[in-house]
Design a protein around this motif. Structure first.
Motif, PDB file in Angstrom:
ATOM      1  N   ASP A 103       3.964   1.605  -1.147  1.00  0.00           N
ATOM      2  CA  ASP A 103       5.042   1.650  -2.146  1.00  0.00           C
ATOM      3  C   ASP A 103       5.046   3.000  -2.848  1.00  0.00           C
ATOM      4  OD1 ASP A 103       5.636  -0.930  -1.560  1.00  0.00           O
ATOM      5  OD2 ASP A 103       5.194  -1.755  -3.546  1.00  0.00           O
ATOM      6  N   ASN A 104       6.229   3.449  -3.174  1.00  0.00           N
ATOM      7  CA  ASN A 104       6.407   4.627  -4.034  1.00  0.00           C
ATOM      8  C   ASN A 104       6.002   5.951  -3.395  1.00  0.00           C
ATOM      9  OD1 ASN A 104       7.465   3.329  -6.385  1.00  0.00           O
ATOM     10  ND2 ASN A 104       5.424   2.462  -6.689  1.00  0.00           N
ATOM     11  N   VAL A 105       5.917   5.993  -2.069  1.00  0.00           N
ATOM     12  CA  VAL A 105       5.766   7.303  -1.435  1.00  0.00           C
ATOM     13  C   VAL A 105       7.032   8.122  -1.702  1.00  0.00           C
ATOM     14  CG1 VAL A 105       5.442   8.547   0.736  1.00  0.00           C
ATOM     15  CG2 VAL A 105       4.222   6.401   0.343  1.00  0.00           C
ATOM     16  N   TYR A 106       8.179   7.440  -1.615  1.00  0.00           N
ATOM     17  CA  TYR A 106       9.455   8.068  -1.964  1.00  0.00           C
ATOM     18  C   TYR A 106      10.157   7.230  -3.019  1.00  0.00           C
ATOM     19  CZ  TYR A 106       8.840  11.023   2.118  1.00  0.00           C
ATOM     20  OH  TYR A 106       8.340  11.933   3.021  1.00  0.00           O
ATOM     21  N   ALA A 107      10.891   7.913  -3.869  1.00  0.00           N
ATOM     22  CA  ALA A 107      11.744   7.220  -4.826  1.00  0.00           C
ATOM     23  C   ALA A 107      12.987   6.710  -4.114  1.00  0.00           C
ATOM     24  CB  ALA A 107      12.145   8.183  -5.945  1.00  0.00           C
ATOM     25  N   PRO A 108      13.495   5.570  -4.532  1.00  0.00           N
ATOM     26  CA  PRO A 108      14.781   5.135  -3.959  1.00  0.00           C
ATOM     27  C   PRO A 108      15.883   6.102  -4.376  1.00  0.00           C
ATOM     28  CG  PRO A 108      14.123   3.710  -5.786  1.00  0.00           C
ATOM     29  CD  PRO A 108      13.009   4.672  -5.580  1.00  0.00           C
ATOM     30  N   ALA A 135       0.819  -1.229   0.000  1.00  0.00           N
ATOM     31  CA  ALA A 135       0.000   0.000   0.000  1.00  0.00           C
ATOM     32  C   ALA A 135       0.843   1.265   0.000  1.00  0.00           C
ATOM     33  CB  ALA A 135      -0.942  -0.002   1.198  1.00  0.00           C
TER      34      ALA A 135
END
Lengths: 325, 333
Positions: A314-319, A312
């Protein structure tokens, strides 16, 4: 008419049919209760994105709004992955994280439908900055409705694009109602006239006339590519549905809606094609094929996997590499 | 090591990153030469890099950030300047609904490499619309990084890291630090500091003072005072990144000292200090003698009159007092 070549019209008509077909299918599914969230139909407005996108390359960009299915189909999205997104499946364009109102595909230059009215205007302006900095000939198109022109973002975004002569085309789909509020109530000046305030060309066209939209967009896109700056195009059109699917539209009269239905953009192209040697039987075949395409796309879209609740956030921040702890 | 001012350190960061990466563009109000920014941080940039990469803007905060978002998602790496932190409200939709969420909503298709630089804060009789510390507004929004350096070396190294970050950064420069001088590595060293990592600015065993930005200097002064007057050894944790914040460094320090004061210049109610205090309580419930205090501004707009501003905004004495309260509550004082 018009600068368009006859052999180009048939594929554009097909694009219009596909938008109408997609919206019809999506509306039906939404009414059945199988699609989560909101749905805004663009039936009645098909000529605008088709006439504009005819001049765009794959690496040109568009920003869209809440009523964006037509914009993104005309820019190259496939209905199956769109339906998957509307169904909130991981096979959707946004992996089920965006839905109808936020659908995006950066590989197609679709930097996003947007749930905030007017927000796409300065974003398209910013895309224009990228093109100018990189020295490319790309163009950004911002689609928005008559409601957006009264937002601050519209004013600021157009002004910025104007002072820097950015390669942006601002396309207003004036369907005369910002949700329930009539355009005539919401502003004392017309939309195309506002361009004068920014020192850029402002054009008003019959947005239900594919050929008129095509011509206006052709000039505006060419102007943008030449580095001469932005244009505001007001396309007068009408949404047949309420603001969202389920809105009965009590703020409009039956007569008004009926009058606009008579100005349906599709039959106008249909009769043009017939006059130019395409048989009614061929057009019937095309219509049937599009209807079939949408049925199959919806079915396949629905069959995609549902997202895993574990993913849910995932992808709040970029690596990050070096820059992030 | 050479010593330079905070404003010079930040300016060096911009020059170095613009030279290193042609995708970096800078725009904002009054930033081009000869003005070079309201606080001269961008002085010289437009002369070296030209009007395509360094642009003065009209007073259009929503479009400054909106255009930065659009540029960021189409291949540029914009550094947008909003002149005062207090003006961020005008651009709130583009920050909160666009910059912070586009990556998430796209299912990870794209990142938003965007820096919003802004300055402000109390201490100069700037009154209620030019002196706020608003980091808590943005700490509530997933997807943003909020960086608030306290010294020239960190300012430079963190701004460089922010420009290289693939996530949106709000970079808060406390105005009172611009003329602070400090050791800064030579440009050739290309020093970076990681976003999201706190720094122990002073070691101690008796109490942890967690702070950031302009308050860090006051916390260090408070620590000196506690040492001199009470024999208390305070550890000062400079958070540096307020969101996402470095829990492990804070918890490690707390595990050692078992007493903590979180201090910020922002209004105490709903401040980031509340989040940190609550988190430490949750994580340290099994410890018996957990003592935590908070220091922040009174629940008031920032007053104009200097004596009233000082009455609302906390300073060194408030940190010392809070530390003594915490330690005496814990029976350790």
């Amino acid at each position: 008419m018009a600068t368009i070549k006859a052999d180009k019209v048939l594929p554009l008509y097909r694009d219009m049919l596909r938008i109408r077909g997609f919206e019809g299918k999506a509306t039906k599914l939404y009414e059945q209760g199988v699609l989560p969230g909101f749905l805004h139909s663009s039936v009645g407005q098909e000529a605008v994105p088709v006439g504009v996108s005819a001049h765009l390359d794959k690496d040109d960009y568009i920003t869209s709004n809440h009523r964006g299915h037509g914009h993104v189909l005309a820019k190259g999205m496939e209905p199956e992955r769109m339906f998957a997104e509307l169904y909130a499946r991981t096979t959707g364009y946004n992996s089920g994280r965006g839905g109808s109102m936020h659908i995006m595909d950066f590989s197609l230059g679709i930097v996003g439908a947007n749930g905030i009215v007017g927000a796409g205007v300065p974003i398209a302006t910013g895309a224009g900055i990228s093109f100018q900095v990189n020295g490319t000939k790309q163009v950004a198109v911002s689609y928005f409705g008559d409601g957006a022109v009264n937002s601050g973002a519209f004013h600021e975004g157009l002004n910025l694009a104007a002072i820097w002569s950015l390669p942006v085309v601002f396309v207003c789909e004036n369907n005369f109602y910002a949700e329930s509020v009539p355009q005539s109530y919401a502003a004392k000046v017309g939309i195309a006239e506002r361009a004068a305030a920014y020192g850029i060309p402002g054009v008003r066209v019959d947005g239900n006339d594919l050929f008129a939209v095509y011509d206006a967009a052709k000039a505006a896109v060419a102007r943008a590519r030449k580095g001469e700056g932005p244009t505001l195009i007001e396309c007068q059109t009408f949404r047949w549905s309420g603001h969202f699917v389920g809105d009965p539209g009590v703020y409009r009269t039956k007569e008004e809606v009926e009058a606009w239905r008579l100005k349906d953009p599709l039959p106008r192209v249909h009769s043009w094609l017939e006059q130019h040697g395409v048989t009614a039987a061929d057009l019937d075949t095309m219509e049937a094929a599009v209807a079939d395409e949408m049925d199959r796309a919806a079915e396949r879209g629905a069959a995609g996997p549902r997202p895993d609740p574990q993913a849910a956030t995932d992808n709040v921040y970029a690596p990050e590499g070096v820059a992030r702890a | 090591m050479r010593q330079i001012l905070m404003r010079e350190a930040l300016r060096e960061a911009l020059f170095e990153e613009m030279r290193r990466d042609p995708r970096v563009v800078v725009f904002g109000e009054d930033i081009a030469d000869p003005m070079g920014g309201s606080y001269k941080v961008t002085l010289g940039l437009s002369t070296e890099f030209g009007a395509v990469r360094v642009r003065n803007t009209p007073i259009s905060e929503a479009a400054i950030v909106g255009a930065a978002v659009g540029a960021a998602i189409t291949g540029a790496r914009p550094v947008a300047e909003i002149m005062y932190m207090d003006f961020l409200g005008i651009a709130m939709d583009q920050i909160v609904n666009q910059a912070a969420k586009i990556r998430f909503m796209s299912g990870g298709q794209v990142s938003v490499p965007l820096v919003i630089r802004c300055q402000g804060g109390p201490g100069r009789a700037s009154a209620a619309q030019h002196a706020q510390m608003l980091e808590a507004w943005f700490a509530h929004v997933p997807g943003l990084q909020i960086v608030m350096p306290s010294n020239p070396a960190d300012g430079k190294a963190l701004l460089k890291a922010a420009i290289r970050s693939d996530n949106p950064v709000i970079f808060f420069e406390y105005n009172g630090l611009y003329n602070v001088r400090g050791d800064v590595p030579e440009p050739e060293e290309d020093a970076l500091e990681p976003i999201g990592k706190a720094k122990v600015a002073r070691e101690g065993k008796d109490i942890t003072l967690v702070t950031w930005s302009g308050m860090t200097r006051m916390a260090l002064q408070a620590a000196e005072q506690l040492q001199a007057e009470d024999g208390v050894q305070a550890e000062v944790v400079d958070l540096r990144t307020v969101s996402p914040w470095d829990k492990s460094t804070v918890l490690a320090s707390f595990a050692k000292t078992r007493a903590m004061v979180v201090a910020h210049q922002a209004v105490r109610q709903g401040g980031v200090g509340a989040e940190i205090a609550a988190t430490v309580y949750e994580e340290m419930l099994d410890l018996v003698d957990v003592e935590i205090g908070r220091v922040g501004a009174k629940f008031s707009p920032t007053p104009f009159a200097p004596e009233l501003e000082s009455a609302v905004v906390p300073g060194t004495a408030d940190i010392v007092r809070a530390a003594r309260d915490v330690l005496s509550r814990g029976g350790r004082f």
